[in-house]
Design an enzyme around this catalytic site. Structure first.
Site, short mmCIF file in Angstrom:
data_model
loop_
_atom_site.label_atom_id
_atom_site.label_comp_id
_atom_site.label_asym_id
_atom_site.label_seq_id
_atom_site.Cartn_x
_atom_site.Cartn_y
_atom_site.Cartn_z
N CYS A 85 39.66 24.06 55.22
CA CYS A 85 38.98 24.20 54.26
C CYS A 85 37.71 23.21 54.28
CB CYS A 85 40.14 23.84 52.99
SG CYS A 85 39.44 23.72 51.39
N CYS A 108 36.05 26.29 52.42
CA CYS A 108 35.76 25.60 50.51
C CYS A 108 34.48 24.55 51.07
CB CYS A 108 36.78 25.23 50.40
SG CYS A 108 38.55 26.14 50.77
N LYS A 110 30.56 24.99 51.95
CA LYS A 110 30.54 26.30 51.52
C LYS A 110 29.76 25.81 50.25
CE LYS A 110 33.13 28.54 48.56
NZ LYS A 110 34.10 28.94 48.74
N TYR A 123 35.14 37.73 49.83
CA TYR A 123 34.79 36.61 49.19
C TYR A 123 33.85 35.39 49.97
CZ TYR A 123 39.62 35.27 47.03
OH TYR A 123 40.32 35.33 46.23
N GLU A 164 29.83 35.24 48.68
CA GLU A 164 29.36 33.40 48.81
C GLU A 164 28.64 33.21 49.86
OE1 GLU A 164 33.31 31.63 49.86
OE2 GLU A 164 33.87 31.80 48.09
N GLU A 206 34.13 29.80 24.58
CA GLU A 206 34.71 30.26 23.68
C GLU A 206 35.25 31.58 23.22
OE1 GLU A 206 31.92 29.74 20.55
OE2 GLU A 206 30.37 29.33 22.15
P1 NDP Z 1 38.14 39.80 52.73
O1 NDP Z 1 39.30 40.26 52.80
O2 NDP Z 1 38.40 39.08 50.92
O3 NDP Z 1 37.01 40.20 52.78
C1 NDP Z 1 36.79 40.81 54.29
C2 NDP Z 1 35.64 41.92 54.33
O4 NDP Z 1 35.41 42.76 54.88
C3 NDP Z 1 36.48 43.53 52.73
O5 NDP Z 1 35.25 44.01 52.39
C4 NDP Z 1 36.49 44.52 54.17
O6 NDP Z 1 36.69 45.67 53.29
C5 NDP Z 1 35.64 44.24 55.04
N1 NDP Z 1 36.11 44.44 56.55
C6 NDP Z 1 37.72 43.93 56.74
N2 NDP Z 1 37.30 44.14 58.01
C7 NDP Z 1 36.06 45.19 58.27
C8 NDP Z 1 35.65 45.63 59.62
N3 NDP Z 1 36.55 46.34 60.71
N4 NDP Z 1 34.42 46.23 59.26
C9 NDP Z 1 33.61 46.63 58.20
N5 NDP Z 1 34.18 46.00 56.87
C10 NDP Z 1 35.60 44.93 57.51
O7 NDP Z 1 38.11 37.88 53.58
P2 NDP Z 1 36.88 37.10 54.44
O8 NDP Z 1 37.00 36.56 55.22
O9 NDP Z 1 35.77 36.79 52.62
O10 NDP Z 1 38.10 35.86 52.89
C11 NDP Z 1 39.11 35.77 53.72
C12 NDP Z 1 40.59 34.70 52.67
O11 NDP Z 1 40.10 33.59 52.60
C13 NDP Z 1 40.23 35.61 51.54
O12 NDP Z 1 40.91 36.75 50.99
C14 NDP Z 1 40.54 34.57 50.40
O13 NDP Z 1 41.77 34.27 50.26
C15 NDP Z 1 40.43 33.53 51.37
N6 NDP Z 1 38.44 32.35 50.56
C16 NDP Z 1 38.45 32.42 49.79
C17 NDP Z 1 37.77 31.09 49.32
C18 NDP Z 1 38.01 30.91 48.28
O14 NDP Z 1 38.53 30.60 47.22
N7 NDP Z 1 36.75 30.67 46.95
C19 NDP Z 1 36.43 31.92 49.89
C20 NDP Z 1 36.30 32.06 51.09
C21 NDP Z 1 37.68 32.73 52.16
P3 NDP Z 1 38.20 46.15 53.09
O15 NDP Z 1 37.73 45.62 51.06
O16 NDP Z 1 37.95 47.80 52.97
O17 NDP Z 1 39.13 45.48 52.87
#
Ligand code: NDP
Length: 456
Positions: free
Chosen positions: A43, A48, A51, A176, A180, A443
């Site tokens: 983080c 976080c 970012k 996410y 982002e 609101e």
């Molecule tokens: P996410 O799970 O949110 O997103 C991963 C994305 O990659 C999805 O769209 C997924 O598709 C796709 N994907 C996964 N594997 C493959 C692959 N082999 N080939 C192509 N596409 C793929 O992961 P992030 O890394 O974005 O974030 C991880 C976690 O970290 C989040 O879930 C969240 O909990 C946390 N986080 C929180 C943030 C915040 O609070 N603002 C910011 C960043 C991270 P599909 O949907 O089909 O699985």
């Protein structure tokens, strides 16, 4: 009785581990913490916090554009090296604060990679320490899909340290990190393509939120490719990249400066010696825990992303505090994972708490839905064509608000307040009885009147 060097040995000085260490030390426990990289964890060091600093930087482009309508004349230029240097300075300051927090709590910090030798013994740099309890808080790391040329792609880890801003970026993944960083690169002036393998970005979020954000990104000029897969990446002689993507069976080659995998994160358990110590790990590599964050080995607990429950910093912090209170505070505390608010710092950002319309329709016999979209007041003068979405999902029988969703400026700030009401189980009538703050976007949450039944 066996004598141990420590009452608690925490592996990983991220948000969850540090909070557990400090709370445990506050209860009088003798605590050690091991960190393989920099105290602060994902983080603070590469997640976080940096970012969000980059998100602020990126949003200045629109702010500067809009300023003209408010009478300002600006002549702005952007320097990526300045941004990264300033961000690095702030992250170093926060890292120091984490070190100080541990020190002032009386916890010992060991810098190096720790492994478990047995359930009560931790080894770092060939030295062994014993502990009555061990807490695994090692977090996660980005996943890199195995495709030809994957080594030429970056992940969020490297994105924070690029020497220069790429002009043309392909982001793989619609979660996410994908939206982002898409917003960061786009706001700072890059051409951004987001390639997502599924039907709509932000799987798991309310469908109206997903569609609204998608449409706003497209309106801003993102190239969002749905049902699109990346097949190969090649490096050209001039250092640029060529990526082959396939949408609905049709291949296309993109000329790029950077490809970023935003394809999820996996728990960081490899090589820790957990399984040899009897700790059960699931198919994703996550430590399997009960509601008290206890693993299959009674004296070994795990919190945060390494457990793959709700991968959010505030959740890890609560889980860490709960473990420390359970072990040393004389009071068992289980983490409550319901109604955890989520924010996505896309541009515009998303704030959400509780159930999506689809989830509520499964959980309840009948659901009332209230939505509104509007142009934020700030954009009326500048003419910016961006709309905000607010949405409430209500259990028709009890009239409890079971989900609240927003896409638009300040959505994460606003949803934090709304989350209190949703967590408290307040009804639509109680929302309506609350007087609006005018003129605000927030609101809308207390003035929504047009009801429709949930879509089934
Ligand atoms: P996410 O799970 O949110 O997103 C991963 C994305 O990659 C999805 O769209 C997924 O598709 C796709 N994907 C996964 N594997 C493959 C692959 N082999 N080939 C192509 N596409 C793929 O992961 P992030 O890394 O974005 O974030 C991880 C976690 O970290 C989040 O879930 C969240 O909990 C946390 N986080 C929180 C943030 C915040 O609070 N603002 C910011 C960043 C991270 P599909 O949907 O089909 O699985």
């Amino acid at each position: 009785m066996t004598q141990f060097d420590y009452d608690l040995f925490v592996i990983g000085a991220g948000s969850g581990g540090v909070r557990a260490a400090r709370v445990a030390a506050g209860f009088g426990a003798r605590v050690a913490v091991a960190e393989a990289d920099r105290p602060g964890g994902t983080c603070v060091i590469r997640g976080c916090v940096p970012k969000k600093l980059l998100v602020y930087a990126a949003h200045f482009r629109e702010d500067l554009d809009d300023a003209a309508a408010y009478g300002w004349t600006t002549d702005a230029t952007f320097s990526w090296p300045t941004l990264i240097a300033n961000k690095d300075r702030e992250i170093a300051r926060l890292e120091d604060i984490y070190r100080t927090l541990l020190k002032s709590a009386g916890a010992s910090l060991y810098e190096g990679r720790a492994t478990l030798v047995d359930p009560h013994t931790v080894e770092i740099a060939a030295r062994r320490y014993t502990a009555r309890h061990v807490l695994v808080a090692t977090g996660g790391r980005p996943v890199r899909p195995e495709i030809p040329g994957a080594e030429f792609a970056i992940t969020s880890d490297e994105a924070f340290q690029l020497a220069e801003l790429p002009r043309r970026v392909l982001i793989v993944g619609g979660g996410y990190v994908g939206v982002e960083f898409g917003g960061i690169f786009h706001g700072l002036g890059a051409e951004v393509t987001i390639a997502y393998r599924g039907e709509q970005i932000l799987r798991g979020f309310d469908d109206d939120v997903r569609h609204h954000l998608h449409d706003e990104l497209v309106r801003k000029g993102f190239d969002v490719r749905l049902q699109c897969d990346l097949r190969t990446i090649e490096r050209r002689g001039d250092g640029s990249l060529a990526a082959t993507i396939v949408t609905a069976g049709a291949p296309q080659q993109l000329e790029l400066d950077a490809v970023m995998f935003a394809t999820g994160r996996q728990p960081d358990t490899a090589g820790l010696g957990l399984e040899a110590s009897g700790v059960r790990i699931d198919a994703n590599g996550a430590v399997i825990v009960d509601e008290y964050s206890r693993s299959s080995v009674p004296n070994i607990h795990a919190v945060g992303d390494v457990t793959n429950r709700v991968a959010l910093t505030p959740v890890a912090i609560r889980e860490g505090a709960a473990v420390a209170t359970t072990l040393f505070g004389g009071r068992p505390v289980a983490m409550d994972h319901r109604d955890v608010p989520h924010a996505v710092f896309s541009q515009p950002p998303v704030g959400t708490v509780g159930l999506s319309e689809a989830e509520a329709s499964t959980a309840y016999a009948a659901v009332d839905v209230y939505t509104a979209t509007f142009r934020p007041l700030k954009y009326t003068l500048s003419g910016r064509n961006e709309r905000t979405l607010v949405k409430l999902v209500v259990d028709a029988a009890s009239q409890r608000v079971v989900g609240a969703h927003m896409v638009g400026p300040d959505a994460p700030e606003i949803i934090q307040g709304i989350a209190i009401a949703v967590k408290a189980g307040l009804t639509k009538e109680q929302f309506d009885a609350t007087v609006a703050v005018h003129p605000t976007a927030a609101e809308e949450f207390v003035t929504l009147r047009d009801k429709r039944a949930a879509r089934r």
